[in-house]
Design an enzyme around this catalytic site. Structure first.
Site, PDB file in Angstrom:
ATOM      1  N   ARG A  71       0.828  -1.216   0.000  1.00  0.00           N
ATOM      2  CA  ARG A  71       0.000   0.000   0.000  1.00  0.00           C
ATOM      3  C   ARG A  71       0.863   1.267   0.000  1.00  0.00           C
ATOM      4  O   ARG A  71       0.533   2.263  -0.637  1.00  0.00           O
ATOM      5  CB  ARG A  71      -0.959  -0.018   1.203  1.00  0.00           C
ATOM      6  CG  ARG A  71      -2.080  -1.029   0.979  1.00  0.00           C
ATOM      7  CD  ARG A  71      -3.036  -1.105   2.131  1.00  0.00           C
ATOM      8  NE  ARG A  71      -3.653   0.164   2.436  1.00  0.00           N
ATOM      9  CZ  ARG A  71      -4.245   0.444   3.598  1.00  0.00           C
ATOM     10  NH1 ARG A  71      -4.278  -0.468   4.556  1.00  0.00           N
ATOM     11  NH2 ARG A  71      -4.789   1.612   3.801  1.00  0.00           N
ATOM     12  N   HIS A 133      -6.863   7.465  11.860  1.00  0.00           N
ATOM     13  CA  HIS A 133      -6.487   6.045  11.777  1.00  0.00           C
ATOM     14  C   HIS A 133      -4.980   5.837  11.597  1.00  0.00           C
ATOM     15  O   HIS A 133      -4.558   4.741  11.263  1.00  0.00           O
ATOM     16  CB  HIS A 133      -7.266   5.358  10.640  1.00  0.00           C
ATOM     17  CG  HIS A 133      -8.745   5.261  10.914  1.00  0.00           C
ATOM     18  ND1 HIS A 133      -9.676   4.903   9.968  1.00  0.00           N
ATOM     19  CD2 HIS A 133      -9.455   5.488  12.058  1.00  0.00           C
ATOM     20  CE1 HIS A 133     -10.893   4.916  10.512  1.00  0.00           C
ATOM     21  NE2 HIS A 133     -10.789   5.273  11.770  1.00  0.00           N
ATOM     22  N   CYS A 141       6.741   1.589  18.120  1.00  0.00           N
ATOM     23  CA  CYS A 141       7.330   0.499  18.908  1.00  0.00           C
ATOM     24  C   CYS A 141       6.353   0.136  20.023  1.00  0.00           C
ATOM     25  O   CYS A 141       5.994   0.988  20.829  1.00  0.00           O
ATOM     26  CB  CYS A 141       8.677   0.924  19.492  1.00  0.00           C
ATOM     27  SG  CYS A 141       9.361  -0.346  20.576  1.00  0.00           S
ATOM     28  N   CYS A 165      13.067  -1.500  16.366  1.00  0.00           N
ATOM     29  CA  CYS A 165      13.296  -0.284  17.153  1.00  0.00           C
ATOM     30  C   CYS A 165      14.795  -0.085  17.407  1.00  0.00           C
ATOM     31  O   CYS A 165      15.480  -1.027  17.832  1.00  0.00           O
ATOM     32  CB  CYS A 165      12.543  -0.395  18.476  1.00  0.00           C
ATOM     33  SG  CYS A 165      12.783   1.018  19.548  1.00  0.00           S
ATOM     34  N   GLY A 205     -16.329  11.534   0.805  1.00  0.00           N
ATOM     35  CA  GLY A 205     -15.742  10.252   0.390  1.00  0.00           C
ATOM     36  C   GLY A 205     -15.601   9.210   1.472  1.00  0.00           C
ATOM     37  O   GLY A 205     -14.611   8.483   1.482  1.00  0.00           O
ATOM     38  N   ASN A 231     -20.499  12.735  -2.006  1.00  0.00           N
ATOM     39  CA  ASN A 231     -20.232  11.327  -2.302  1.00  0.00           C
ATOM     40  C   ASN A 231     -20.987  10.965  -3.587  1.00  0.00           C
ATOM     41  O   ASN A 231     -22.111  11.414  -3.770  1.00  0.00           O
ATOM     42  CB  ASN A 231     -20.734  10.452  -1.128  1.00  0.00           C
ATOM     43  CG  ASN A 231     -20.086   9.087  -1.101  1.00  0.00           C
ATOM     44  OD1 ASN A 231     -20.140   8.342  -2.078  1.00  0.00           O
ATOM     45  ND2 ASN A 231     -19.457   8.752   0.015  1.00  0.00           N
TER      46      ASN A 231
HETATM   47  P1  OAD Z   1     -14.875   3.096   2.210  1.00  0.00           P
HETATM   48  O1  OAD Z   1     -14.180   2.309   1.165  1.00  0.00           O
HETATM   49  O2  OAD Z   1     -15.710   2.380   3.195  1.00  0.00           O
HETATM   50  O3  OAD Z   1     -15.819   4.168   1.504  1.00  0.00           O
HETATM   51  C1  OAD Z   1     -15.355   4.976   0.460  1.00  0.00           C
HETATM   52  C2  OAD Z   1     -16.451   5.934   0.079  1.00  0.00           C
HETATM   53  O4  OAD Z   1     -15.930   6.797  -0.916  1.00  0.00           O
HETATM   54  C3  OAD Z   1     -17.711   5.296  -0.488  1.00  0.00           C
HETATM   55  O5  OAD Z   1     -18.857   5.838   0.134  1.00  0.00           O
HETATM   56  C4  OAD Z   1     -17.676   5.678  -1.980  1.00  0.00           C
HETATM   57  O6  OAD Z   1     -18.975   5.875  -2.518  1.00  0.00           O
HETATM   58  C5  OAD Z   1     -16.915   6.979  -1.913  1.00  0.00           C
HETATM   59  N1  OAD Z   1     -16.206   7.335  -3.144  1.00  0.00           N
HETATM   60  C6  OAD Z   1     -15.669   6.535  -4.097  1.00  0.00           C
HETATM   61  N2  OAD Z   1     -15.046   7.257  -5.043  1.00  0.00           N
HETATM   62  C7  OAD Z   1     -15.195   8.554  -4.699  1.00  0.00           C
HETATM   63  C8  OAD Z   1     -14.774   9.794  -5.267  1.00  0.00           C
HETATM   64  N3  OAD Z   1     -14.068   9.826  -6.397  1.00  0.00           N
HETATM   65  N4  OAD Z   1     -15.102  10.944  -4.617  1.00  0.00           N
HETATM   66  C9  OAD Z   1     -15.801  10.911  -3.472  1.00  0.00           C
HETATM   67  N5  OAD Z   1     -16.225   9.779  -2.881  1.00  0.00           N
HETATM   68  C10 OAD Z   1     -15.935   8.613  -3.483  1.00  0.00           C
HETATM   69  O7  OAD Z   1     -13.756   4.015   2.918  1.00  0.00           O
HETATM   70  P2  OAD Z   1     -13.834   4.764   4.319  1.00  0.00           P
HETATM   71  O8  OAD Z   1     -15.202   5.230   4.607  1.00  0.00           O
HETATM   72  O9  OAD Z   1     -12.737   5.739   4.324  1.00  0.00           O
HETATM   73  O10 OAD Z   1      -9.872   1.833   8.371  1.00  0.00           O
HETATM   74  O11 OAD Z   1     -13.481   3.581   5.302  1.00  0.00           O
HETATM   75  C11 OAD Z   1     -13.299   3.844   6.679  1.00  0.00           C
HETATM   76  C12 OAD Z   1     -12.250   2.959   7.254  1.00  0.00           C
HETATM   77  O12 OAD Z   1     -12.552   1.593   6.972  1.00  0.00           O
HETATM   78  C13 OAD Z   1     -10.861   3.167   6.688  1.00  0.00           C
HETATM   79  O13 OAD Z   1     -10.175   4.239   7.284  1.00  0.00           O
HETATM   80  C14 OAD Z   1     -10.197   1.857   6.979  1.00  0.00           C
HETATM   81  C15 OAD Z   1     -11.314   0.895   6.638  1.00  0.00           C
HETATM   82  O14 OAD Z   1     -11.309  -0.304   7.315  1.00  0.00           O
HETATM   83  C16 OAD Z   1      -8.701   1.314   8.777  1.00  0.00           C
HETATM   84  O15 OAD Z   1      -7.945   0.727   8.035  1.00  0.00           O
HETATM   85  C17 OAD Z   1      -8.400   1.546  10.208  1.00  0.00           C
END
Ligand code: OAD
Length: 259
Positions: A71, A133, A141, A165, A205, A231
């Site tokens: 990533r 996050h 560490c 570390c 987003g 969104n």
């Molecule tokens: P998601 O993948 O759950 O949601 C992404 C959102 O972005 C969706 O609602 C899409 O419709 C929207 N989307 C897609 N393309 C877009 C664009 N070009 N412009 C605007 N919006 C768009 O991602 P998050 O909500 O960020 O946590 O997920 C939350 C957390 O779940 C992440 O931080 C991660 C994951 O598990 C950890 O890893 C701790």
């Protein structure tokens, strides 16, 4: 076809000084960073319990580091997009605007550094995004509890080659909040304070599926502020948003923040 909420959103953002912006993976999608829950989302092809939990790291640290290294490599090829740039400009010029992001890609911070260099302005203290996050480019560490920046390549060829570390020799982990872990208390408290005080909470987003981040707009709404969602699709937040603008971050965010 422009969304009819767009003009109202622009007026509200123009009038409101205290703004909290909550972002998720969608804000970085047009930079080339994969989201989690969409049709091509990372959690469709990868299992979070094998990659993003403390148990996974204990049982196979090399696999977990391989996933984060992969990533990091993707993000290293990505640049902040027009939405990151418009949001950076907002926090650079309005000392009461704050970004809280669930993203670990560092693109908000990069956009802020670039914007402040171009404008030759030192960013106000609150311009630095609250990374709820964590960050792909920090390590932690578990023994000394020290966090540090780490941008270079990660050698995942063996467990011994993984980052350790410098102080105590313990295997370092990514500074990411994994499933089952609590967010950094100070960062969360700051985000909650901003949410409660915000005249406008702009949510860009995110699927609003993950708590406590998803509760921030609800704090704004409960305290009498306005919630605007940007969104392309409906989310868990849509029904409780005052305004929902359908479109992508790059199309909508610069537009609603334009003067
Ligand atoms: P998601 O993948 O759950 O949601 C992404 C959102 O972005 C969706 O609602 C899409 O419709 C929207 N989307 C897609 N393309 C877009 C664009 N070009 N412009 C605007 N919006 C768009 O991602 P998050 O909500 O960020 O946590 O997920 C939350 C957390 O779940 C992440 O931080 C991660 C994951 O598990 C950890 O890893 C701790």
């Amino acid at each position: 076809m422009p969304d009819k909420g767009l003009g109202t959103a622009r007026d509200l953002l123009k009038a409101g000084r205290r703004v909290l912006v909550l972002t998720g993976a969608g804000v970085s999608a047009e930079s080339g960073v994969p989201t989690f829950r969409g049709s091509n989302g990372l959690w469709k092809t990868h299992r979070p319990e094998q990659l993003a939990t403390p148990e996974a790291f204990r049982s196979d640290p090399r696999l977990v580091w391989e996933w984060y290294s992969w990533r990091r490599n993707i993000v290293n090829t990505c640049q902040p997009n027009l939405a990151h740039k418009a949001l950076a400009q907002l926090t650079l010029l309005n000392g009461e605007a704050r970004i809280a992001t669930q993203n670990v890609d560092g693109l908000h911070l990069l956009a802020l550094e670039e914007a402040s260099q171009i404008a030759d302005i030192d960013p106000p203290p609150k311009a630095r995004p609250l990374e709820l996050h964590g960050s792909l480019f920090r390590v932690q560490c578990n023994n000394c509890h020290v966090k540090s920046n780490h941008r270079g390549p990660i050698d995942t060829t063996s467990t011994r080659a993984l980052p350790h570390c410098r102080e105590c020799g313990t295997l370092l982990r990514p500074d990411i909040v994994w499933f089952g872990e609590a967010l950094n208390a100070h960062t969360l408290e700051e985000a909650m304070t901003c949410a409660g005080a915000a005249e406008v909470c702009l949510v860009v987003g995110t699927s609003s599926a993950v708590y406590p981040a998803a509760s921030l707009p609800l704090l704004t709404r409960r305290a009498g502020g306005v919630v605007i969602e940007v969104n392309p699709e409906a989310t868990h937040l849509t029904e409780t948003s005052h305004i929902s603008v359908r479109g992508t971050a790059v199309h909508i965010v610069p537009e609603i923040l334009s003067q």
